[in-house]
Motif scaffolding. Structure first.
Motif, PDB file in Angstrom:
ATOM      1  N   GLY A  71      -9.961  12.956   4.430  1.00  0.00           N
ATOM      2  CA  GLY A  71     -11.119  12.057   4.396  1.00  0.00           C
ATOM      3  C   GLY A  71     -11.101  11.096   5.560  1.00  0.00           C
ATOM      4  N   VAL A  72     -12.022  10.155   5.526  1.00  0.00           N
ATOM      5  CA  VAL A  72     -12.116   9.132   6.570  1.00  0.00           C
ATOM      6  C   VAL A  72     -11.884   7.766   5.918  1.00  0.00           C
ATOM      7  CG1 VAL A  72     -13.624   8.009   8.242  1.00  0.00           C
ATOM      8  CG2 VAL A  72     -13.743  10.481   7.931  1.00  0.00           C
ATOM      9  N   VAL A  73     -10.993   6.990   6.473  1.00  0.00           N
ATOM     10  CA  VAL A  73     -10.755   5.632   5.978  1.00  0.00           C
ATOM     11  C   VAL A  73     -11.582   4.688   6.824  1.00  0.00           C
ATOM     12  CG1 VAL A  73      -9.052   3.862   5.434  1.00  0.00           C
ATOM     13  CG2 VAL A  73      -8.413   6.279   5.329  1.00  0.00           C
ATOM     14  N   SER A  74     -12.480   3.996   6.185  1.00  0.00           N
ATOM     15  CA  SER A  74     -13.398   3.129   6.924  1.00  0.00           C
ATOM     16  C   SER A  74     -13.539   1.791   6.190  1.00  0.00           C
ATOM     17  CB  SER A  74     -14.747   3.843   7.035  1.00  0.00           C
ATOM     18  OG  SER A  74     -15.614   3.139   7.878  1.00  0.00           O
ATOM     19  N   GLY A  75     -14.218   0.859   6.804  1.00  0.00           N
ATOM     20  CA  GLY A  75     -14.367  -0.468   6.188  1.00  0.00           C
ATOM     21  C   GLY A  75     -13.027  -1.131   5.978  1.00  0.00           C
ATOM     22  N   ILE A  76     -12.153  -1.000   6.972  1.00  0.00           N
ATOM     23  CA  ILE A  76     -10.774  -1.492   6.812  1.00  0.00           C
ATOM     24  C   ILE A  76     -10.729  -2.990   7.085  1.00  0.00           C
ATOM     25  CG2 ILE A  76      -8.390  -1.299   7.597  1.00  0.00           C
ATOM     26  CD1 ILE A  76      -8.999   1.579   8.415  1.00  0.00           C
ATOM     27  N   LEU A  77     -10.295  -3.725   6.068  1.00  0.00           N
ATOM     28  CA  LEU A  77     -10.070  -5.167   6.211  1.00  0.00           C
ATOM     29  C   LEU A  77      -8.586  -5.380   6.472  1.00  0.00           C
ATOM     30  CD1 LEU A  77     -11.067  -8.155   5.861  1.00  0.00           C
ATOM     31  CD2 LEU A  77     -10.375  -7.949   3.480  1.00  0.00           C
ATOM     32  N   THR A  78      -8.264  -5.910   7.641  1.00  0.00           N
ATOM     33  CA  THR A  78      -6.866  -6.159   7.999  1.00  0.00           C
ATOM     34  C   THR A  78      -6.611  -7.652   7.976  1.00  0.00           C
ATOM     35  OG1 THR A  78      -7.030  -4.295   9.534  1.00  0.00           O
ATOM     36  CG2 THR A  78      -5.063  -5.667   9.681  1.00  0.00           C
ATOM     37  N   LYS A  79      -5.648  -8.044   7.142  1.00  0.00           N
ATOM     38  CA  LYS A  79      -5.334  -9.470   7.002  1.00  0.00           C
ATOM     39  C   LYS A  79      -3.878  -9.713   7.386  1.00  0.00           C
ATOM     40  CE  LYS A  79      -6.134 -10.355   2.735  1.00  0.00           C
ATOM     41  NZ  LYS A  79      -6.166 -11.000   1.416  1.00  0.00           N
ATOM     42  N   ASP A  80      -3.649 -10.678   8.239  1.00  0.00           N
ATOM     43  CA  ASP A  80      -2.293 -11.063   8.611  1.00  0.00           C
ATOM     44  C   ASP A  80      -2.046 -12.459   8.036  1.00  0.00           C
ATOM     45  OD1 ASP A  80      -0.596 -11.764  11.781  1.00  0.00           O
ATOM     46  OD2 ASP A  80       0.163 -11.516   9.750  1.00  0.00           O
ATOM     47  N   GLU A  81      -1.153 -12.537   7.056  1.00  0.00           N
ATOM     48  CA  GLU A  81      -0.947 -13.803   6.345  1.00  0.00           C
ATOM     49  C   GLU A  81       0.476 -14.301   6.500  1.00  0.00           C
ATOM     50  OE1 GLU A  81      -3.293 -13.507   2.304  1.00  0.00           O
ATOM     51  OE2 GLU A  81      -2.321 -11.607   2.749  1.00  0.00           O
ATOM     52  N   THR A  82       0.605 -15.613   6.362  1.00  0.00           N
ATOM     53  CA  THR A  82       1.938 -16.222   6.372  1.00  0.00           C
ATOM     54  C   THR A  82       2.103 -17.030   5.097  1.00  0.00           C
ATOM     55  OG1 THR A  82       1.974 -16.411   8.773  1.00  0.00           O
ATOM     56  CG2 THR A  82       3.475 -17.816   7.562  1.00  0.00           C
ATOM     57  N   TYR A  83       3.208 -16.793   4.401  1.00  0.00           N
ATOM     58  CA  TYR A  83       3.542 -17.588   3.222  1.00  0.00           C
ATOM     59  C   TYR A  83       4.737 -18.461   3.579  1.00  0.00           C
ATOM     60  CZ  TYR A  83       0.606 -14.222   0.819  1.00  0.00           C
ATOM     61  OH  TYR A  83      -0.459 -13.433   0.445  1.00  0.00           O
ATOM     62  N   ASN A  84       4.512 -19.745   3.608  1.00  0.00           N
ATOM     63  CA  ASN A  84       5.549 -20.691   4.015  1.00  0.00           C
ATOM     64  C   ASN A  84       6.216 -21.267   2.779  1.00  0.00           C
ATOM     65  OD1 ASN A  84       7.092 -22.677   5.123  1.00  0.00           O
ATOM     66  ND2 ASN A  84       5.418 -23.802   6.058  1.00  0.00           N
ATOM     67  N   TYR A  85       7.495 -20.982   2.615  1.00  0.00           N
ATOM     68  CA  TYR A  85       8.187 -21.435   1.406  1.00  0.00           C
ATOM     69  C   TYR A  85       8.832 -22.793   1.594  1.00  0.00           C
ATOM     70  CZ  TYR A  85       7.546 -16.584   0.077  1.00  0.00           C
ATOM     71  OH  TYR A  85       6.991 -15.376  -0.206  1.00  0.00           O
ATOM     72  N   PHE A  86       9.421 -23.029   2.743  1.00  0.00           N
ATOM     73  CA  PHE A  86      10.153 -24.281   2.910  1.00  0.00           C
ATOM     74  C   PHE A  86      10.183 -24.693   4.374  1.00  0.00           C
ATOM     75  CE2 PHE A  86      12.786 -27.695   1.809  1.00  0.00           C
ATOM     76  CZ  PHE A  86      13.883 -27.754   2.650  1.00  0.00           C
ATOM     77  N   LEU A  87       9.298 -25.618   4.726  1.00  0.00           N
ATOM     78  CA  LEU A  87       9.283 -26.258   6.048  1.00  0.00           C
ATOM     79  C   LEU A  87       9.257 -25.257   7.200  1.00  0.00           C
ATOM     80  CD1 LEU A  87      11.985 -29.052   5.543  1.00  0.00           C
ATOM     81  CD2 LEU A  87       9.514 -29.313   5.500  1.00  0.00           C
ATOM     82  N   GLY A  88       8.742 -24.069   6.944  1.00  0.00           N
ATOM     83  CA  GLY A  88       8.713 -23.072   8.005  1.00  0.00           C
ATOM     84  C   GLY A  88      10.055 -22.424   8.257  1.00  0.00           C
ATOM     85  N   LEU A  89      11.077 -22.806   7.488  1.00  0.00           N
ATOM     86  CA  LEU A  89      12.398 -22.204   7.675  1.00  0.00           C
ATOM     87  C   LEU A  89      12.507 -20.877   6.945  1.00  0.00           C
ATOM     88  CD1 LEU A  89      14.568 -25.420   7.216  1.00  0.00           C
ATOM     89  CD2 LEU A  89      13.890 -24.336   9.342  1.00  0.00           C
ATOM     90  N   ALA A  90      11.721 -20.726   5.884  1.00  0.00           N
ATOM     91  CA  ALA A  90      11.706 -19.472   5.137  1.00  0.00           C
ATOM     92  C   ALA A  90      10.247 -19.087   4.949  1.00  0.00           C
ATOM     93  CB  ALA A  90      12.389 -19.636   3.780  1.00  0.00           C
ATOM     94  N   ILE A  91       9.858 -17.994   5.591  1.00  0.00           N
ATOM     95  CA  ILE A  91       8.463 -17.569   5.486  1.00  0.00           C
ATOM     96  C   ILE A  91       8.414 -16.066   5.247  1.00  0.00           C
ATOM     97  CG2 ILE A  91       7.652 -19.381   7.054  1.00  0.00           C
ATOM     98  CD1 ILE A  91       7.322 -17.211   9.195  1.00  0.00           C
ATOM     99  N   THR A  92       7.287 -15.616   4.763  1.00  0.00           N
ATOM    100  CA  THR A  92       7.016 -14.189   4.671  1.00  0.00           C
ATOM    101  C   THR A  92       5.753 -13.902   5.474  1.00  0.00           C
ATOM    102  OG1 THR A  92       8.057 -13.849   2.517  1.00  0.00           O
ATOM    103  CG2 THR A  92       6.346 -12.301   3.127  1.00  0.00           C
ATOM    104  N   ARG A  93       5.860 -12.950   6.388  1.00  0.00           N
ATOM    105  CA  ARG A  93       4.683 -12.481   7.108  1.00  0.00           C
ATOM    106  C   ARG A  93       4.230 -11.205   6.424  1.00  0.00           C
ATOM    107  NH1 ARG A  93       3.545 -14.408  12.312  1.00  0.00           N
ATOM    108  NH2 ARG A  93       1.668 -13.158  12.104  1.00  0.00           N
ATOM    109  N   GLN A  94       2.967 -11.184   6.026  1.00  0.00           N
ATOM    110  CA  GLN A  94       2.448 -10.031   5.292  1.00  0.00           C
ATOM    111  C   GLN A  94       1.154  -9.555   5.938  1.00  0.00           C
ATOM    112  OE1 GLN A  94       2.619  -9.896   0.899  1.00  0.00           O
ATOM    113  NE2 GLN A  94       0.414  -9.726   0.965  1.00  0.00           N
ATOM    114  N   VAL A  95       1.091  -8.248   6.201  1.00  0.00           N
ATOM    115  CA  VAL A  95      -0.124  -7.655   6.749  1.00  0.00           C
ATOM    116  C   VAL A  95      -0.665  -6.682   5.700  1.00  0.00           C
ATOM    117  CG1 VAL A  95      -1.149  -6.310   8.592  1.00  0.00           C
ATOM    118  CG2 VAL A  95       0.736  -7.858   9.096  1.00  0.00           C
ATOM    119  N   THR A  96      -1.911  -6.880   5.333  1.00  0.00           N
ATOM    120  CA  THR A  96      -2.559  -6.031   4.332  1.00  0.00           C
ATOM    121  C   THR A  96      -3.729  -5.308   4.982  1.00  0.00           C
ATOM    122  OG1 THR A  96      -2.024  -7.676   2.641  1.00  0.00           O
ATOM    123  CG2 THR A  96      -3.651  -6.015   2.057  1.00  0.00           C
TER     124      THR A  96
END
Lengths: 103, 143
Positions: A71-96
Protein backbone atom coordinates in the motif's frame (compact mmCIF):
# COMPACT_ATOMS: atom_id res chain seq x y z
CA UNK A 1 9.13 31.38 57.27
CA UNK A 2 6.28 29.00 56.58
CA UNK A 3 5.61 30.81 53.32
CA UNK A 4 9.23 30.43 52.34
CA UNK A 5 9.09 26.74 53.10
CA UNK A 6 5.95 26.31 50.99
CA UNK A 7 7.53 28.22 48.13
CA UNK A 8 10.70 26.19 48.41
CA UNK A 9 8.81 22.90 48.40
CA UNK A 10 6.73 24.01 45.43
CA UNK A 11 9.83 24.96 43.47
CA UNK A 12 11.44 21.66 44.43
CA UNK A 13 8.34 19.75 43.31
CA UNK A 14 8.34 21.43 39.91
CA UNK A 15 11.88 20.23 39.33
CA UNK A 16 10.57 16.68 39.23
CA UNK A 17 7.62 17.45 37.01
CA UNK A 18 7.82 16.02 33.53
CA UNK A 19 7.76 18.74 30.93
CA UNK A 20 6.88 17.94 27.35
CA UNK A 21 7.81 20.11 24.39
CA UNK A 22 7.64 19.74 20.63
CA UNK A 23 10.85 20.34 18.69
CA UNK A 24 9.35 20.00 15.21
CA UNK A 25 6.26 18.75 13.45
CA UNK A 26 5.48 18.08 9.80
CA UNK A 27 2.58 16.69 7.82
CA UNK A 28 2.44 15.25 4.31
CA UNK A 29 -0.53 15.31 1.98
CA UNK A 30 -3.61 13.72 3.55
CA UNK A 31 -5.30 10.96 1.52
CA UNK A 32 -9.02 10.72 0.88
CA UNK A 33 -9.18 7.20 2.30
CA UNK A 34 -8.29 7.18 5.99
CA UNK A 35 -9.52 3.84 7.32
CA UNK A 36 -6.26 2.23 8.35
CA UNK A 37 -3.94 4.14 10.64
CA UNK A 38 -0.30 3.10 10.94
CA UNK A 39 1.97 4.48 13.61
CA UNK A 40 5.48 3.99 14.87
CA UNK A 41 7.58 5.57 17.58
CA UNK A 42 11.31 5.79 18.12
CA UNK A 43 12.69 7.15 21.37
CA UNK A 44 15.87 7.46 23.35
CA UNK A 45 16.47 8.26 26.99
CA UNK A 46 19.33 10.73 27.30
CA UNK A 47 21.08 11.24 30.62
CA UNK A 48 23.34 14.23 31.27
CA UNK A 49 23.06 15.20 27.61
CA UNK A 50 25.20 12.27 26.52
CA UNK A 51 23.89 11.20 23.14
CA UNK A 52 26.45 10.11 20.58
CA UNK A 53 24.22 9.38 17.60
CA UNK A 54 20.65 9.65 16.36
CA UNK A 55 20.46 6.18 14.83
CA UNK A 56 17.27 5.39 16.75
CA UNK A 57 15.26 7.26 14.12
CA UNK A 58 16.44 5.06 11.24
CA UNK A 59 13.77 2.45 11.94
CA UNK A 60 10.78 4.77 11.41
CA UNK A 61 10.34 4.33 7.67
CA UNK A 62 10.93 0.58 7.80
CA UNK A 63 8.33 0.20 10.57
CA UNK A 64 5.72 2.06 8.55
CA UNK A 65 6.53 0.02 5.45
CA UNK A 66 6.12 -3.20 7.43
CA UNK A 67 2.67 -2.13 8.62
CA UNK A 68 1.48 -1.26 5.12
CA UNK A 69 2.58 -4.02 2.77
CA UNK A 70 1.46 -3.41 -0.79
CA UNK A 71 0.00 0.00 0.00
CA UNK A 72 0.88 3.67 0.20
CA UNK A 73 1.50 5.41 3.52
CA UNK A 74 0.35 8.98 3.25
CA UNK A 75 -0.79 11.82 5.50
CA UNK A 76 2.22 11.19 7.71
CA UNK A 77 2.38 13.37 10.80
CA UNK A 78 5.93 13.42 12.15
CA UNK A 79 6.39 14.75 15.66
CA UNK A 80 9.71 15.25 17.41
CA UNK A 81 9.13 15.67 21.15
CA UNK A 82 11.24 16.15 24.22
CA UNK A 83 10.19 15.00 27.68
CA UNK A 84 12.24 16.77 30.32
CA UNK A 85 12.29 14.90 33.62
CA UNK A 86 14.80 16.81 35.68
CA UNK A 87 16.44 20.14 34.80
CA UNK A 88 17.34 18.88 31.35
CA UNK A 89 19.71 16.34 32.90
CA UNK A 90 17.37 13.45 32.14
CA UNK A 91 15.28 13.70 29.01
CA UNK A 92 13.61 11.45 26.49
CA UNK A 93 13.63 12.36 22.82
CA UNK A 94 10.72 10.74 21.04
CA UNK A 95 9.87 10.81 17.34
CA UNK A 96 6.40 9.63 16.33
CA UNK A 97 5.31 9.04 12.74
CA UNK A 98 1.61 8.39 12.17
CA UNK A 99 -0.09 8.07 8.84
CA UNK A 100 -2.74 6.34 6.80
CA UNK A 101 -2.25 3.16 4.81
CA UNK A 102 -4.06 3.27 1.50
CA UNK A 103 -4.34 0.11 -0.62
CA UNK B 1 47.49 20.29 37.74
CA UNK B 2 46.82 16.61 36.99
CA UNK B 3 43.27 16.96 38.24
CA UNK B 4 42.72 19.95 35.96
CA UNK B 5 44.06 18.08 32.93
CA UNK B 6 41.92 15.05 33.73
CA UNK B 7 38.87 17.21 34.20
CA UNK B 8 39.38 19.06 30.94
CA UNK B 9 40.08 15.80 29.07
CA UNK B 10 36.90 14.23 30.45
CA UNK B 11 34.91 17.32 29.47
CA UNK B 12 36.30 17.20 25.93
CA UNK B 13 35.72 13.45 25.55
CA UNK B 14 32.18 13.61 26.86
CA UNK B 15 31.21 16.80 25.10
CA UNK B 16 30.64 15.20 21.71
CA UNK B 17 26.94 15.21 21.43
CA UNK B 18 24.49 14.36 18.68
CA UNK B 19 21.54 16.71 18.58
CA UNK B 20 18.47 16.12 16.46
CA UNK B 21 16.92 19.38 15.25
CA UNK B 22 14.32 18.32 12.72
CA UNK B 23 12.97 15.18 11.10
CA UNK B 24 10.36 14.72 8.46
CA UNK B 25 9.07 11.42 7.08
CA UNK B 26 7.67 11.60 3.54
CA UNK B 27 5.01 9.47 1.89
CA UNK B 28 5.92 5.82 1.38
CA UNK B 29 4.87 3.91 -1.72
CA UNK B 30 5.14 0.26 -0.80
CA UNK B 31 3.26 -1.15 -3.80
CA UNK B 32 6.23 -2.15 -5.91
CA UNK B 33 8.37 -3.93 -3.37
CA UNK B 34 11.26 -2.93 -1.15
CA UNK B 35 13.34 -0.70 -3.40
CA UNK B 36 17.00 0.15 -2.89
CA UNK B 37 17.80 2.27 0.12
CA UNK B 38 20.02 5.31 -0.36
CA UNK B 39 21.42 7.90 2.00
CA UNK B 40 22.81 11.34 1.22
CA UNK B 41 24.66 13.27 3.87
CA UNK B 42 26.00 16.82 3.90
CA UNK B 43 28.27 18.07 6.65
CA UNK B 44 29.48 21.59 7.26
CA UNK B 45 31.51 22.96 10.14
CA UNK B 46 29.66 25.29 12.47
CA UNK B 47 31.20 27.56 15.06
CA UNK B 48 29.82 28.40 18.48
CA UNK B 49 31.14 31.90 19.06
CA UNK B 50 29.82 31.99 22.62
CA UNK B 51 32.01 29.05 23.62
CA UNK B 52 34.97 30.41 21.67
CA UNK B 53 34.64 33.75 23.44
CA UNK B 54 34.32 32.07 26.84
CA UNK B 55 37.47 30.06 26.26
CA UNK B 56 39.29 33.11 24.95
CA UNK B 57 38.32 35.15 27.99
CA UNK B 58 39.37 32.33 30.28
CA UNK B 59 42.81 32.21 28.70
CA UNK B 60 43.64 35.83 29.45
CA UNK B 61 43.85 37.73 32.72
CA UNK B 62 43.80 41.13 31.08
CA UNK B 63 40.47 42.88 31.65
CA UNK B 64 40.96 44.92 28.50
CA UNK B 65 41.45 41.77 26.43
CA UNK B 66 38.38 40.19 28.00
CA UNK B 67 36.31 43.26 27.19
CA UNK B 68 37.60 43.23 23.60
CA UNK B 69 36.71 39.57 23.22
CA UNK B 70 33.25 40.22 24.65
CA UNK B 71 32.76 43.11 22.22
CA UNK B 72 33.75 40.96 19.23
CA UNK B 73 31.39 38.23 20.44
CA UNK B 74 28.59 40.76 20.69
CA UNK B 75 29.25 42.07 17.15
CA UNK B 76 29.20 38.56 15.72
CA UNK B 77 26.04 37.70 17.64
CA UNK B 78 24.06 40.69 16.44
CA UNK B 79 25.21 40.03 12.88
CA UNK B 80 23.76 36.53 13.04
CA UNK B 81 20.31 37.14 14.38
CA UNK B 82 17.30 35.20 13.22
CA UNK B 83 15.92 31.69 13.60
CA UNK B 84 18.25 28.85 12.83
CA UNK B 85 19.08 25.33 13.85
CA UNK B 86 22.51 24.53 15.20
CA UNK B 87 25.54 26.80 14.99
CA UNK B 88 26.28 29.32 12.23
CA UNK B 89 28.34 28.07 9.31
CA UNK B 90 30.45 30.03 6.86
CA UNK B 91 28.67 28.42 3.93
CA UNK B 92 24.90 28.02 3.91
CA UNK B 93 24.63 26.45 0.44
CA UNK B 94 26.23 23.16 1.36
CA UNK B 95 23.02 21.20 0.89
CA UNK B 96 21.88 22.90 -2.33
CA UNK B 97 22.99 19.98 -4.47
CA UNK B 98 20.50 17.67 -2.79
CA UNK B 99 18.14 17.15 -5.73
CA UNK B 100 20.98 16.41 -8.14
CA UNK B 101 22.52 13.95 -5.70
CA UNK B 102 19.20 12.17 -5.24
CA UNK B 103 18.92 11.75 -9.01
CA UNK B 104 22.47 10.40 -9.08
CA UNK B 105 21.52 7.80 -6.48
CA UNK B 106 18.22 7.08 -8.20
CA UNK B 107 18.42 7.69 -11.97
CA UNK B 108 14.89 6.38 -12.45
CA UNK B 109 13.61 9.27 -10.34
CA UNK B 110 11.14 6.96 -8.58
CA UNK B 111 11.93 7.92 -5.02
CA UNK B 112 9.78 7.09 -2.04
CA UNK B 113 9.94 7.06 1.75
CA UNK B 114 12.13 10.16 1.84
CA UNK B 115 13.16 11.05 5.38
CA UNK B 116 14.81 14.45 5.88
CA UNK B 117 16.94 14.84 8.97
CA UNK B 118 18.67 17.94 10.30
CA UNK B 119 21.12 17.12 13.07
CA UNK B 120 24.27 18.39 14.70
CA UNK B 121 27.37 16.74 16.13
CA UNK B 122 28.49 19.08 18.86
CA UNK B 123 32.12 19.43 19.95
CA UNK B 124 33.77 22.14 22.00
CA UNK B 125 33.49 25.42 20.04
CA UNK B 126 32.88 23.72 16.68
CA UNK B 127 30.12 21.47 15.45
CA UNK B 128 29.23 19.34 12.48
CA UNK B 129 26.04 20.70 10.94
CA UNK B 130 24.48 17.78 9.11
CA UNK B 131 21.70 17.49 6.57
CA UNK B 132 20.81 13.87 5.90
CA UNK B 133 18.25 12.50 3.47
CA UNK B 134 17.38 8.82 3.25
CA UNK B 135 14.93 7.16 0.92
CA UNK B 136 14.16 4.23 -1.29
CA UNK B 137 14.74 4.10 -5.03
CA UNK B 138 12.18 2.07 -6.95
CA UNK B 139 13.14 0.55 -10.27
CA UNK B 140 11.04 0.87 -13.38
CA UNK B 141 9.98 3.67 -15.69
CA UNK B 142 8.07 6.81 -14.81
CA UNK B 143 4.37 7.13 -15.52
Amino acid sequence: MKMLRVLGLSAFATLFTQCASIQSVSLTQIPKERKKVVETTASRFIFLGLNFNNDYINQLTDDLKAQCQGGVVSGILTKDETYNYFLGLAITRQVTAKGYCVK
Amino acid sequence: MTKNILGISAAILLSSCAVLHHIQVGDIDNRKGQGKRFEILYNETGVNFDEAASIGKGMTRSKKAQEDIEFVRFLIEISNMGPRTGNPTFNDTYSDGLLADILKECPSGLVTGVTSIREMNKYPVISGEIVKVTGYCMSGSKG
